[in-house]
Design a protein around this motif. Structure first.
Motif, PDB file in Angstrom:
ATOM      1  N   GLU A   1      -7.039   8.571   3.789  1.00 45.59           N
ATOM      2  CA  GLU A   1      -6.706   8.111   5.144  1.00 45.59           C
ATOM      3  C   GLU A   1      -7.508   8.858   6.216  1.00 45.59           C
ATOM      4  OE1 GLU A   1      -5.336   5.342   5.144  1.00 45.59           O
ATOM      5  OE2 GLU A   1      -4.514   5.440   3.123  1.00 45.59           O
ATOM      6  N   VAL A   2      -7.701  10.160   6.055  1.00 44.85           N
ATOM      7  CA  VAL A   2      -8.524  10.889   7.024  1.00 44.85           C
ATOM      8  C   VAL A   2      -9.965  10.394   6.954  1.00 44.85           C
ATOM      9  CG1 VAL A   2      -9.426  13.157   7.704  1.00 44.85           C
ATOM     10  CG2 VAL A   2      -6.983  12.878   7.189  1.00 44.85           C
ATOM     11  N   ASP A   3     -10.449  10.080   5.751  1.00 50.23           N
ATOM     12  CA  ASP A   3     -11.773   9.459   5.649  1.00 50.23           C
ATOM     13  C   ASP A   3     -11.841   8.205   6.517  1.00 50.23           C
ATOM     14  OD1 ASP A   3     -13.092  11.234   3.959  1.00 50.23           O
ATOM     15  OD2 ASP A   3     -13.094   9.893   2.212  1.00 50.23           O
ATOM     16  N   HIS A   4     -10.827   7.331   6.405  1.00 50.23           N
ATOM     17  CA  HIS A   4     -10.812   6.112   7.227  1.00 50.23           C
ATOM     18  C   HIS A   4     -10.959   6.453   8.714  1.00 50.23           C
ATOM     19  CE1 HIS A   4     -10.291   2.610   4.777  1.00 50.23           C
ATOM     20  NE2 HIS A   4      -9.239   3.112   4.137  1.00 50.23           N
ATOM     21  N   LEU A   5     -10.201   7.436   9.159  1.00 53.42           N
ATOM     22  CA  LEU A   5     -10.225   7.788  10.583  1.00 53.42           C
ATOM     23  C   LEU A   5     -11.554   8.398  10.999  1.00 53.42           C
ATOM     24  CD1 LEU A   5      -6.594   9.158  10.904  1.00 53.42           C
ATOM     25  CD2 LEU A   5      -7.447   6.852  11.440  1.00 53.42           C
ATOM     26  N   ASP A   6     -12.330   8.864  10.026  1.00 52.54           N
ATOM     27  CA  ASP A   6     -13.675   9.388  10.285  1.00 52.54           C
ATOM     28  C   ASP A   6     -14.754   8.325  10.080  1.00 52.54           C
ATOM     29  OD1 ASP A   6     -12.724  11.908  10.955  1.00 52.54           O
ATOM     30  OD2 ASP A   6     -12.978  12.708   8.934  1.00 52.54           O
TER      31      ASP A   6
ATOM     32  N   GLY B   1       0.815  -1.202   0.000  1.00 52.43           N
ATOM     33  CA  GLY B   1       0.000   0.000   0.000  1.00 52.43           C
ATOM     34  C   GLY B   1       0.846   1.248   0.000  1.00 52.43           C
ATOM     35  N   VAL B   2       0.179   2.396  -0.175  1.00 53.71           N
ATOM     36  CA  VAL B   2       0.852   3.696  -0.122  1.00 53.71           C
ATOM     37  C   VAL B   2       0.368   4.517   1.070  1.00 53.71           C
ATOM     38  CG1 VAL B   2       1.362   3.800  -2.583  1.00 53.71           C
ATOM     39  CG2 VAL B   2      -0.804   4.747  -1.733  1.00 53.71           C
ATOM     40  N   GLY B   3      -0.625   4.001   1.781  1.00 59.77           N
ATOM     41  CA  GLY B   3      -1.146   4.655   2.969  1.00 59.77           C
ATOM     42  C   GLY B   3      -1.902   3.642   3.806  1.00 59.77           C
ATOM     43  N   LEU B   4      -1.989   3.919   5.104  1.00 57.72           N
ATOM     44  CA  LEU B   4      -2.697   3.005   6.006  1.00 57.72           C
ATOM     45  C   LEU B   4      -3.143   3.779   7.234  1.00 57.72           C
ATOM     46  CD1 LEU B   4      -3.229  -0.192   6.426  1.00 57.72           C
ATOM     47  CD2 LEU B   4      -1.383   0.014   8.092  1.00 57.72           C
ATOM     48  N   ALA B   5      -4.399   3.610   7.602  1.00 56.26           N
ATOM     49  CA  ALA B   5      -4.939   4.193   8.825  1.00 56.26           C
ATOM     50  C   ALA B   5      -4.921   3.125   9.914  1.00 56.26           C
ATOM     51  CB  ALA B   5      -6.366   4.681   8.588  1.00 56.26           C
TER      52      ALA B   5
END
Length: 182
Positions: A143-148, A49-53
């Protein structure tokens, strides 16, 4: 303090409760947080991946990591704790293919702001501000979407989301181990 070596953890699949609610703010900056961040990087790299929450490995905490290129191809490698997303008042949207480690094997076209900035804290608790374009801006928003409590598929029309989730359910997953449990 020496940077800990991370251990890849299983990727949590769409449908797991921790992925569908706002994650808790981080209030303690200690060795356990440093280890979690190291594990997040290891998990992201193991899953290609290129990002992970954090909630993508089953952890209810407002943290994400990225190793992602911007529109010029320059890579940003960072961990952001308690991120706040800042989008331009006047947004140029870019539609591009987006995927998610928690919805393996699937992609869809999603419109996102062409530029984005996140502010927050680094894993030691120091203020951090990162700005990005292109894929990096998309990563920040994703990623911020994931955290929301949102996944990219939640931004799609219901019929398309249903098709993607059905196809993803047939996919063996990514990363190591089996899908994470909350």
């Amino acid at each position: 303090m020496q940077t800990p070596t991370g251990t890849p953890r299983p990727i949590t699949r769409y449908g797991t409760p921790v992925l569908h609610r706002r994650c808790a703010d981080v209030t303690v900056f200690d060795d356990a947080l440093a280890q979690l961040v190291a594990d997040m990087f290891a998990s992201m790299y193991a899953a290609h991946g290129v990002g992970l929450a954090a909630n993508q490995i089953g952890v209810d905490a407002r943290i994400f990591v990225v190793d992602c290129p911007d529109a010029t191809g320059a890579h940003t490698v960072a961990a952001v704790v308690n991120p706040v997303l800042h989008l331009p008042e006047r947004r140029d949207l870019e539609v591009d293919s987006e995927g998610c480690l928690s919805v393996p094997g699937q992609r869809a076209e999603v419109a996102r702001a062409a530029t984005a900035t996140v502010t927050g804290l680094d894993p030691a608790g120091a203020p951090i501000r990162l700005s990005g374009t292109g894929t990096l801006a998309r990563c920040f928003q994703h990623e911020v979407d994931h955290l929301d409590g949102l996944a990219y598929v939640d931004r799609l029309p219901a019929a398309q989301r249903k098709r993607i989730l059905a196809a993803s359910a047939e996919h063996p997953g990514v990363g190591v181990g089996v899908p994470g449990e909350e």
